[in-house]
Design a protein around this motif. Structure first.
Motif, mmCIF file in Angstrom:
data_model
loop_
_atom_site.group_PDB
_atom_site.id
_atom_site.type_symbol
_atom_site.label_atom_id
_atom_site.label_comp_id
_atom_site.label_asym_id
_atom_site.label_seq_id
_atom_site.Cartn_x
_atom_site.Cartn_y
_atom_site.Cartn_z
ATOM 1 N N HIS A 130 0.853 -1.180 0.000
ATOM 2 C CA HIS A 130 0.000 0.000 0.000
ATOM 3 C C HIS A 130 0.897 1.241 0.000
ATOM 4 N N ASN A 131 1.471 1.544 -1.143
ATOM 5 C CA ASN A 131 2.357 2.695 -1.261
ATOM 6 C C ASN A 131 1.707 3.744 -2.166
ATOM 7 N N LYS A 132 2.466 4.796 -2.452
ATOM 8 C CA LYS A 132 1.923 5.890 -3.259
ATOM 9 C C LYS A 132 1.482 5.405 -4.645
ATOM 10 N N ALA A 133 2.302 4.568 -5.274
ATOM 11 C CA ALA A 133 1.966 4.049 -6.601
ATOM 12 C C ALA A 133 0.685 3.208 -6.557
ATOM 13 N N PHE A 134 0.502 2.452 -5.477
ATOM 14 C CA PHE A 134 -0.702 1.637 -5.312
ATOM 15 C C PHE A 134 -1.942 2.526 -5.304
ATOM 16 N N TYR A 135 -1.937 3.576 -4.474
ATOM 17 C CA TYR A 135 -3.108 4.445 -4.379
ATOM 18 C C TYR A 135 -3.307 5.283 -5.640
ATOM 19 N N GLN A 136 -2.239 5.618 -6.343
ATOM 20 C CA GLN A 136 -2.385 6.309 -7.626
ATOM 21 C C GLN A 136 -3.091 5.404 -8.636
ATOM 22 N N LEU A 137 -2.734 4.129 -8.637
ATOM 23 C CA LEU A 137 -3.386 3.173 -9.526
ATOM 24 C C LEU A 137 -4.860 3.013 -9.158
ATOM 25 N N CYS A 138 -5.153 2.923 -7.858
ATOM 26 C CA CYS A 138 -6.551 2.834 -7.410
ATOM 27 C C CYS A 138 -7.351 4.044 -7.892
ATOM 28 N N CYS A 139 -6.777 5.237 -7.744
ATOM 29 C CA CYS A 139 -7.467 6.466 -8.168
ATOM 30 C C CYS A 139 -7.591 6.558 -9.689
ATOM 31 N N HIS A 140 -6.648 5.973 -10.412
ATOM 32 C CA HIS A 140 -6.748 5.934 -11.877
ATOM 33 C C HIS A 140 -7.944 5.070 -12.290
ATOM 34 N N MET A 141 -8.102 3.928 -11.650
ATOM 35 C CA MET A 141 -9.203 3.018 -11.984
ATOM 36 C C MET A 141 -10.538 3.503 -11.429
ATOM 37 N N CYS A 142 -10.482 4.222 -10.316
ATOM 38 C CA CYS A 142 -11.694 4.659 -9.618
ATOM 39 C C CYS A 142 -11.432 6.058 -9.044
ATOM 40 N N PRO A 143 -11.776 7.109 -9.788
ATOM 41 C CA PRO A 143 -11.450 8.475 -9.346
ATOM 42 C C PRO A 143 -11.994 8.855 -7.965
ATOM 43 N N HIS A 144 -13.081 8.239 -7.528
ATOM 44 C CA HIS A 144 -13.664 8.543 -6.210
ATOM 45 C C HIS A 144 -13.187 7.563 -5.139
#
Length: 164
Positions: A130-144
């Motif tokens: 659960h790092n910065k890249a992980f959460y960036q990917l989550c936000c890319h797939m799901c903006p909210h």
């Protein structure tokens, strides 16, 4: 009042949640914000739903061998969903398989929460931590993603209160 799903959030936010609970406004607020329930009820439907998201955002990632609702996941102790990497020996080769398990209680959830959980577990195909890249990917797939995660934690809190 203990709020196990919201540990780690700032005190001023927790106090707002406690006020909503005391005034019995948490349930109505969530019902107004998330009035729908998703229709993904079977393991096959969950697999199709997950594979659609994977095809849309993670075409070149590792394949998934299993996607299921799991009634044995303890949502406080374990997680809301699990991504596992299972290695098996087949002859002289080592075969690795990715599996996603989603807590069965999400059969009752709004579609936004199911999407957030599936996106979270899919992101683990590329990022294990659960790092910065992980959460960036989550936000890319799901903006909210972050708002839905917080609201899902509110929903779990309300759900537990409603059972008491």
């Amino acid at each position: 009042m203990q709020l196990p799903y919201l540990s780690g959030y700032p005190d001023h936010l927790l106090e707002q949640v406690r006020t909503l609970i005391r005034e019995q406004r948490l349930g109505p607020l969530l019902a107004k914000r998330y009035p729908q329930r998703h229709t993904t009820q079977s393991d096959a439907a969950l697999r199709d739903y997950t594979m659609d998201l994977k095809a849309r955002y993670l075409k070149s990632s590792s394949p998934l061998s299993k996607v299921v609702f799991d009634g044995k996941i303890n949502i406080i102790k374990d997680a809301l969903g699990l991504h596992s990497y299972v290695s098996r020996v087949q002859g002289s080769r080592l075969k690795a398989k990715n599996e996603i398990r989603i807590a069965a209680l999400f059969k009752e959830a709004p579609p936004e929460f199911l999407e957030m959980i599936v996106v979270h577990e899919l992101a683990h195909l590329r990022e294990k931590d659960h790092n910065k890249a992980f959460y960036q990917l989550c936000c890319h797939m799901c903006p909210h993603y972050h708002q839905w995660e917080f609201d899902m934690r509110l929903w779990l809190t309300w759900r537990d209160l409603d059972k008491e």
